[in-house]
Scaffold this active site. Structure first.
Site, PDB file in Angstrom:
ATOM      1  N   GLU A  36     -12.284  -6.801   1.987  1.00 49.15           N
ATOM      2  CA  GLU A  36     -12.703  -8.190   1.838  1.00 49.15           C
ATOM      3  C   GLU A  36     -11.816  -9.015   2.767  1.00 49.15           C
ATOM      4  O   GLU A  36     -10.586  -8.890   2.714  1.00 49.15           O
ATOM      5  CB  GLU A  36     -12.522  -8.661   0.389  1.00 49.15           C
ATOM      6  CG  GLU A  36     -12.939 -10.116   0.268  1.00 49.15           C
ATOM      7  CD  GLU A  36     -12.920 -10.669  -1.140  1.00 49.15           C
ATOM      8  OE1 GLU A  36     -12.486  -9.962  -2.071  1.00 49.15           O
ATOM      9  OE2 GLU A  36     -13.348 -11.828  -1.287  1.00 49.15           O
ATOM     10  N   ARG A 270      -4.587   4.386  -6.208  1.00 51.07           N
ATOM     11  CA  ARG A 270      -4.032   3.421  -5.262  1.00 51.07           C
ATOM     12  C   ARG A 270      -2.673   3.886  -4.780  1.00 51.07           C
ATOM     13  O   ARG A 270      -1.961   4.576  -5.505  1.00 51.07           O
ATOM     14  CB  ARG A 270      -3.749   2.086  -5.969  1.00 51.07           C
ATOM     15  CG  ARG A 270      -4.896   1.263  -6.347  1.00 51.07           C
ATOM     16  CD  ARG A 270      -4.378   0.036  -7.091  1.00 51.07           C
ATOM     17  NE  ARG A 270      -3.825  -0.939  -6.178  1.00 51.07           N
ATOM     18  CZ  ARG A 270      -4.562  -1.814  -5.509  1.00 51.07           C
ATOM     19  NH1 ARG A 270      -5.864  -1.846  -5.661  1.00 51.07           N
ATOM     20  NH2 ARG A 270      -4.003  -2.681  -4.685  1.00 51.07           N
ATOM     21  N   LYS A 280      -3.082  -8.357  -1.996  1.00 53.12           N
ATOM     22  CA  LYS A 280      -3.270  -9.424  -1.013  1.00 53.12           C
ATOM     23  C   LYS A 280      -2.955 -10.787  -1.610  1.00 53.12           C
ATOM     24  O   LYS A 280      -2.423 -11.658  -0.936  1.00 53.12           O
ATOM     25  CB  LYS A 280      -4.711  -9.395  -0.490  1.00 53.12           C
ATOM     26  CG  LYS A 280      -4.904  -8.382   0.618  1.00 53.12           C
ATOM     27  CD  LYS A 280      -6.305  -8.462   1.186  1.00 53.12           C
ATOM     28  CE  LYS A 280      -7.284  -7.754   0.284  1.00 53.12           C
ATOM     29  NZ  LYS A 280      -8.641  -7.672   0.807  1.00 53.12           N
TER      30      LYS A 280
HETATM   31  P1  ATP Z   1      -5.835  -6.104  -3.012  1.00 55.86           P
HETATM   32  O1  ATP Z   1      -5.665  -5.775  -4.447  1.00 55.86           O
HETATM   33  O2  ATP Z   1      -4.601  -5.947  -2.203  1.00 55.86           O
HETATM   34  O3  ATP Z   1      -6.508  -7.421  -2.763  1.00 55.86           O
HETATM   35  P2  ATP Z   1      -8.352  -4.945  -2.678  1.00 55.86           P
HETATM   36  O4  ATP Z   1      -8.720  -3.642  -3.256  1.00 55.86           O
HETATM   37  O5  ATP Z   1      -8.895  -6.149  -3.318  1.00 55.86           O
HETATM   38  O6  ATP Z   1      -6.815  -4.983  -2.495  1.00 55.86           O
HETATM   39  P3  ATP Z   1     -10.089  -4.723  -0.459  1.00 55.86           P
HETATM   40  O7  ATP Z   1     -10.117  -5.533   0.768  1.00 55.86           O
HETATM   41  O8  ATP Z   1     -11.193  -4.870  -1.420  1.00 55.86           O
HETATM   42  O9  ATP Z   1      -8.716  -5.030  -1.154  1.00 55.86           O
HETATM   43  O10 ATP Z   1      -9.847  -3.211  -0.126  1.00 55.86           O
HETATM   44  C1  ATP Z   1     -10.549  -2.477   0.849  1.00 55.86           C
HETATM   45  C2  ATP Z   1     -10.427  -1.019   0.518  1.00 55.86           C
HETATM   46  O11 ATP Z   1      -9.072  -0.616   0.480  1.00 55.86           O
HETATM   47  C3  ATP Z   1     -11.016  -0.720  -0.850  1.00 55.86           C
HETATM   48  O12 ATP Z   1     -11.813   0.434  -0.762  1.00 55.86           O
HETATM   49  C4  ATP Z   1      -9.816  -0.503  -1.717  1.00 55.86           C
HETATM   50  O13 ATP Z   1     -10.101   0.377  -2.758  1.00 55.86           O
HETATM   51  C5  ATP Z   1      -8.785   0.049  -0.731  1.00 55.86           C
HETATM   52  N1  ATP Z   1      -7.431  -0.256  -1.176  1.00 55.86           N
HETATM   53  C6  ATP Z   1      -6.938  -1.480  -1.468  1.00 55.86           C
HETATM   54  N2  ATP Z   1      -5.662  -1.383  -1.895  1.00 55.86           N
HETATM   55  C7  ATP Z   1      -5.340  -0.072  -1.876  1.00 55.86           C
HETATM   56  C8  ATP Z   1      -4.176   0.679  -2.211  1.00 55.86           C
HETATM   57  N3  ATP Z   1      -3.070   0.077  -2.657  1.00 55.86           N
HETATM   58  N4  ATP Z   1      -4.215   2.013  -2.058  1.00 55.86           N
HETATM   59  C9  ATP Z   1      -5.312   2.612  -1.593  1.00 55.86           C
HETATM   60  N5  ATP Z   1      -6.442   1.984  -1.255  1.00 55.86           N
HETATM   61  C10 ATP Z   1      -6.469   0.647  -1.397  1.00 55.86           C
HETATM   62 MG    MG Z   2     -11.157  -6.123  -3.485  1.00 58.64          MG
END
Ligand code: ATP
Ligand code: MG
Length: 558
Positions: A36, A270, A280
């Site tokens: 995102e 994760r 983020k």
């Molecule tokens: P955040 O919690 O930091 O905002 P998010 O999951 O909302 O992370 P996205 O932009 O939706 O962020 O993530 C893009 C991809 O990266 C998704 O498939 C998510 O599952 C993966 N991802 C995000 N954080 C991690 C992590 N700490 N370890 C592994 N994969 C991750």
């Molecule tokens: Mg997300």
């Protein structure tokens, strides 16, 4: 993407192997990385990038980069650009053009209407509070909305009016009609569409209704022919909704020839790093509240921060390989990330000398104005890296920490009245101390032994070898030393929240440092500065004002 020939297997590879053996998806493997654009990518995302792009590479498949851009108020083009840059830098090569969930807003809207026609969705015109109240919780079943039995015709008409902008934000939503009694909260008539009268970074003002993530994601995956949709474990409870959506739209999409593959979702743990935050939202707070200088501050666990700090893409990929992929969550030690870059730079970074806190040493028996070019290997084990010359003159700088007036034998550096070797140079002796009015040592006067270049003095043993630079022929530079951004092992659990765990001494600036002259100070030049660690020239580094960041120390320091 993969640097090693041996790729460690994992449960996702095993699933793919099985699918291929069974001839599923016509033998194709298509993955996607779906960020995102609401912030910069962090080290956790690197794990997902390495996994998705790595799988595509090793199965001769494809990986898409798709922005999951359904929350326009939190997203921006700046984030889109930074994410593309970071993925590319890490080595991710996406198939075709960058994709956006917003590319599919028309078809997503059609899918929503289709669910309404099937009696599987309805427009709810209650307030958000009422809907939340009726949802119940883990102990309390939900209650049906009074609008749950609204006719498809009425809902279709309302949906068109929502789209036309006739309602205010929050006045109406489209909900799936699933099961308000479900033990899975995600299945209690989840919201599929909501009204947001904001400009979208990709679609401008074309839309004022936006689809929710849980509705958008499975359909986007299906439209793109994604075979294996990999996400983190917190989405495990969303999988029934993912499947529900596709179960009920499969026929419709197939009928419009829009279903190249039926995707399946798999979840993995994760990546969490100790003494760090990987969210983020929290990273944005650090930036917005100016606890750091920006998203790419070298203290940040963002990909751009690590890059600026001096991490190589290969070292981050290596780290992700070491972490592996499983369903067992764990907190990975920062030391592991540091070990990955140390390994890389130990092999690949040329050596050089930089004095962080200079103290002048005047060699009284060195002829005035005389300069001698000493030759130093660029790498102690790798001759192919060549040599460079370091000019030696009457005055040199050594580090303040390398001199003591008095010390026992364990101090292998310069002591008044004693000898030490200047690296790649001569043995020198400290003979006198010059102090300023406050009694602080500002200069040492001594001498050198001209008969000690490349050989030991007879009958005497210098205490050790220290690094140095010539006083006038070196270059002034600034060096930033970093410590961890958080003092707590788990900042998220710190008393007073993660902001209370910020390390006030995470940055030390050595503004008076001096570096040897015949090395590059262009951005991204990397060195081992002998005895001080591994360093990388900052993007702001110029010939006029060289600036280095310490990537990591020589040894594990925590
Ligand atoms: P955040 O919690 O930091 O905002 P998010 O999951 O909302 O992370 P996205 O932009 O939706 O962020 O993530 C893009 C991809 O990266 C998704 O498939 C998510 O599952 C993966 N991802 C995000 N954080 C991690 C992590 N700490 N370890 C592994 N994969 C991750
Ligand atoms: Mg997300």
């Amino acid at each position: 993407m993969t640097d090693s020939i041996e790729v460690p297997t994992n449960f996702i590879r095993q699933i793919i192997d099985r699918d291929l053996a069974e001839g599923k998806n016509e033998g194709k493997v298509v993955t996607r990385f779906p960020p995102e654009p609401n912030g910069y990518l962090h080290i956790g995302h690197a794990k997902s990038i390495c996994l998705n792009f790595g799988l595509a590479e090793s199965y001769q498949g494809l990986c898409h980069l798709r922005f999951d851009d359904t929350n326009p108020e939190k997203e921006s083009e700046e984030y889109v650009r930074s994410i593309m840059e970071d993925v590319q830098w890490l080595g991710g090569q996406w198939d075709g053009e960058v994709r956006y969930a917003s590319d599919y807003f028309d078809i997503l809207y059609d899918c929503a209407l289709e669910l309404v026609r099937q009696g599987l969705a309805y427009v709810d015109t209650q307030s958000a509070e009422q809907i939340a109240e009726q949802r119940g919780d883990f102990k309390r079943p939900g209650q049906n909305s009074p609008h749950r039995e609204r006719s498809a015709e009425d809902s279709l008409a309302l949906m068109e009016r929502m789209r036309a902008g006739e309602f205010d934000d929050g006045a109406a939503v489209l909900r799936a009609r699933i099961d308000m009694q479900s033990p899975n909260m995600n299945m209690r008539d989840p919201v599929l569409y909501r009204i947001r009268k904001v400009t979208h970074h990709q679609t401008g003002d074309r839309w004022c209704v936006y689809p929710m993530y849980d509705f958008t994601h499975p359909i986007s995956d299906a439209l793109e022919g994604i075979t294996h949709s990999l996400c983190t474990l917190e989405f495990e409870d969303h999988r029934p909704l993912y499947d529900w959506t596709l179960d009920h739209l499969e026929g419709y999409l197939r009928g419009r020839d829009l279903l190249p593959a039926r995707p399946r979702q798999y979840e993995f743990a994760r990546l969490n790093l100790n003494a760090s935050v990987t969210s983020k939202r929290k990273l944005k707070q650090l930036v917005d509240e100016r606890h750091v200088e920006g998203w790419d501050d070298p203290r940040m666990p963002t990909i751009s921060g690590l890059r600026r700090r001096g991490y190589t893409a290969a070292s981050i990929r290596r780290f992700c390989d070491m972490v592996g992929v499983s369903r067992a969550g764990s907190i990975v030690d920062m030391g592991m990330l540091e070990a990955a870059i140390r390994d890389d730079l130990n092999t690949n970074a040329p050596r050089a000398m930089c004095v962080l806190r200079p103290l002048k040493l005047v060699l009284r028996n060195w002829p005035e104005g005389h300069v001698e070019q000493l030759v130093a290997p660029n790498h102690p084990q790798d001759e192919s890296m060549g040599t460079r010359s370091i000019p030696m003159e009457r005055e040199v700088f050594i580090d303040r920490e390398d001199f003591l007036e008095e010390a026992n034998k364990k101090f292998k550096r310069l002591v008044l009245g004693d000898e030490v070797r200047l690296r790649y140079g001569y043995v020198v002796k400290a003979e006198e101390i010059v102090r300023d009015a406050d009694g602080e040592i500002i200069e040492i006067i001594g001498s050198y032994d001209p008969d000690t270049l490349g050989k030991n003095p007879e009958g005497r043993k210098p205490r050790g070898v220290i690094h140095w630079v010539p006083a006038t022929l070196s270059r002034a530079c600034s060096v930033r030393l970093y410590d961890r951004l958080f003092t707590e092992e788990n900042p998220d659990k710190a008393e007073g929240g993660f902001l209370a765990a910020i390390n006030p001494a995470s940055l030390t600036l050595c503004a008076e440092a001096r570096v040897e002259p015949n090395i590059s100070v262009a951005p991204e030049s990397r060195f081992q500065f002998e005895r001080e660690g591994y360093f990388c020239a900052d993007p702001d580094s110029t010939d006029a004002a060289p600036l280095f960041n310490r990537t990591v120390g020589l040894r594990e320091s925590f």
